[in-house]
Design an enzyme around this catalytic site. Structure first.
Site, PDB file in Angstrom:
ATOM      1  N   ASP A 193      -1.518  10.876  -2.272  1.00 41.74           N
ATOM      2  CA  ASP A 193      -1.986   9.869  -2.888  1.00 41.74           C
ATOM      3  C   ASP A 193      -2.537  10.401  -4.608  1.00 41.74           C
ATOM      4  OD1 ASP A 193      -2.399   7.121  -1.339  1.00 41.74           O
ATOM      5  OD2 ASP A 193      -3.122   9.029  -0.167  1.00 41.74           O
ATOM      6  N   ARG A 227       0.883  -1.174   0.145  1.00 37.69           N
ATOM      7  CA  ARG A 227      -0.037  -0.099   0.000  1.00 37.69           C
ATOM      8  C   ARG A 227       0.964   1.202  -0.048  1.00 37.69           C
ATOM      9  NH1 ARG A 227       2.612   1.975   3.350  1.00 37.69           N
ATOM     10  NH2 ARG A 227       0.842   3.788   3.577  1.00 37.69           N
ATOM     11  N   GLN A 245      -1.726   2.758  10.001  1.00 38.39           N
ATOM     12  CA  GLN A 245      -0.585   2.678   9.257  1.00 38.39           C
ATOM     13  C   GLN A 245       0.303   3.665   9.912  1.00 38.39           C
ATOM     14  OE1 GLN A 245      -3.416   3.615   7.891  1.00 38.39           O
ATOM     15  NE2 GLN A 245      -3.470   2.846   5.627  1.00 38.39           N
ATOM     16  N   ALA A 279       1.028   5.348  -2.067  1.00 45.05           N
ATOM     17  CA  ALA A 279       0.968   5.693  -3.496  1.00 45.05           C
ATOM     18  C   ALA A 279       2.019   4.993  -4.450  1.00 45.05           C
ATOM     19  CB  ALA A 279       0.742   7.248  -3.657  1.00 45.05           C
TER      20      ALA A 279
END
Ligand code: MRU
Length: 385
Positions: A246, A57, A205, A59
């Protein structure tokens, strides 16, 4: 990134490719920080699933994974007819593009691979060009992150406390990261500072990935509950905010990033704390005209209604997390449903500057620099705030 395992330090990339087995090699991020594992995807469908299910995960990391996944799918084609080949390429592209909608890096990376492939006249030539282009994207991703570090390190002064949200570190890119790059470059220059990691509910995260990275890197840090940031800002305990993104709209300067970023930007603005966004150029979307048009991923309700973690062995006196197993527990009221938007959009007026490999830009100054930011000569003409 250097990872210490069983006392030994070794360098890993978050994403790489094994040409001999035609496999994409990924760090299994869902197991971190408790276990470090590498996984290989056998075909492009598995690669798309790895993106969708967040084995990988962030970007830049999903951009490189999509580029490699496209090369992987392209190389698996058997035959020599270009028409059938192109249909196959379009199917592979779509499967990877559909895996996660908000980040633009996968689309930009795969479009770059497709453009490079056009120079090939045969299927075999295009297959070779696809892998070379994916490798180039990954290589550039690392170089860009390194350059972001050099551009941003001067913002970090001795003794500062820097807030970051989610994970825009090594694990979100091929290596180094974006929001973390200035921190690592400042550390290499001998500066001492402290980092506050937003926990970043619902998937955490910040507390699981960024905190683990910073610990591996030997940077002093604290994890906070997302709701604690305003209080700390009000008390003067945060000097600077750096986040990743992102998708940044080149036309408007709007920034899509992990849910909660907008809240932090509003708070930073209120407390006059500089708020920076660090990105490679592959995160810029030059097409969309409004942040409202950015597709915001709606994720599984269980991420909000439940909590995941490692069950600590009750008898373990050391409470060693390695001894446990992963579990999900229900936290919310059993009959309640959830809303779980994965990202939000921060308007340009709340952002001090965008840190790019080519310099710092006010968000509204990206569009006037379209040409220099998208041309090869950009490296020789860096922009400035
Ligand atoms: O859902 P994720 O973990 O893939 O979210 C992406 C991110 O890691 C963040 O939004 C990050 O701050 C920017 S991506 C470099």
């Amino acid at each position: 990134m250097n990872v210490v395992l069983n006392g030994l330090s070794r360098h890993y990339r978050t994403v790489s490719f094994d040409a001999a087995t035609n496999a994409v090699v990924l760090i299994e991020q869902r197991m971190l920080p408790h276990q470090f594992q590498l996984v290989q995807t056998a075909d492009y469908r598995e690669t798309a699933a790895a993106i969708r299910d967040m084995i990988v995960r962030g970007a830049g990391a999903i951009g490189a994974t999509a580029a490699y996944g496209l090369a992987q799918g392209v190389r698996a084609f058997r035959g020599s007819g270009l028409a059938a080949f192109e249909k196959h390429v379009a199917r592979v592209f779509q499967a990877l593009a559909d895996a996660r909608p908000t980040a633009v890096d996968p689309l930009n990376a795969m479009r770059g691979v497709l453009a490079e492939m056009q120079a090939g006249e045969t299927v075999a030539e295009r297959q070779a060009l696809a892998l070379a282009a994916a490798e180039e994207f990954a290589h550039e991703n690392v170089n860009n992150c390194r350059a972001i570090g050099q551009q941003g390190a001067r913002l970090i002064r001795h003794g500062m406390t820097v807030l970051t949200h989610c994970n825009a570190g090594w694990l979100a890119f091929v290596d180094i990261g974006t929001a973390t790059a200035p921190l690592y470059a400042a550390q290499a220059r001998g500066k001492r500072f402290r980092v506050i990691c937003d926990e970043t509910r619902p998937r955490c995260q910040g507390s699981s990935l960024t905190a683990w990275e910073l610990a591996q890197q030997g940077i002093e840090h604290r994890v906070i509950a997302d709701n604690a940031a305003g209080h700390l800002m009000q008390r003067g305990e945060i000097d600077l905010v750096i986040v990743g993104s992102d998708r940044v709209l080149g036309r408007t300067g709007e920034v899509a990033n992990k849910i909660g970023t907008y809240t932090k930007a509003v708070l930073a603005h209120r407390h006059k704390i500089p708020f920076y966004v660090a990105i490679p150029l592959s995160t810029i979307d030059w097409t969309l005209e409004s942040g409202e048009a950015i597709p915001i991923e709606e994720r599984d309700a269980d991420e909000v209604l439940c909590a995941d973690g490692l069950l600590l062995h009750p008898q373990s006196s050391t409470r060693n997390p390695q001894s446990g197993r992963r579990v999900q527990i229900r936290v919310a009221n059993p009959t309640s449903r959830a809303l779980n938007p994965g990202f939000d959009v921060t308007p340009p007026e709340l952002i001090t500057a965008i840190i790019t490999p080519l310099g710092l830009f006010k968000p509204k100054d990206l569009w006037p620099h379209l040409h220099s930011l998208t041309s090869q000569s950009a490296a020789r003409n860096p922009g400035r705030t």
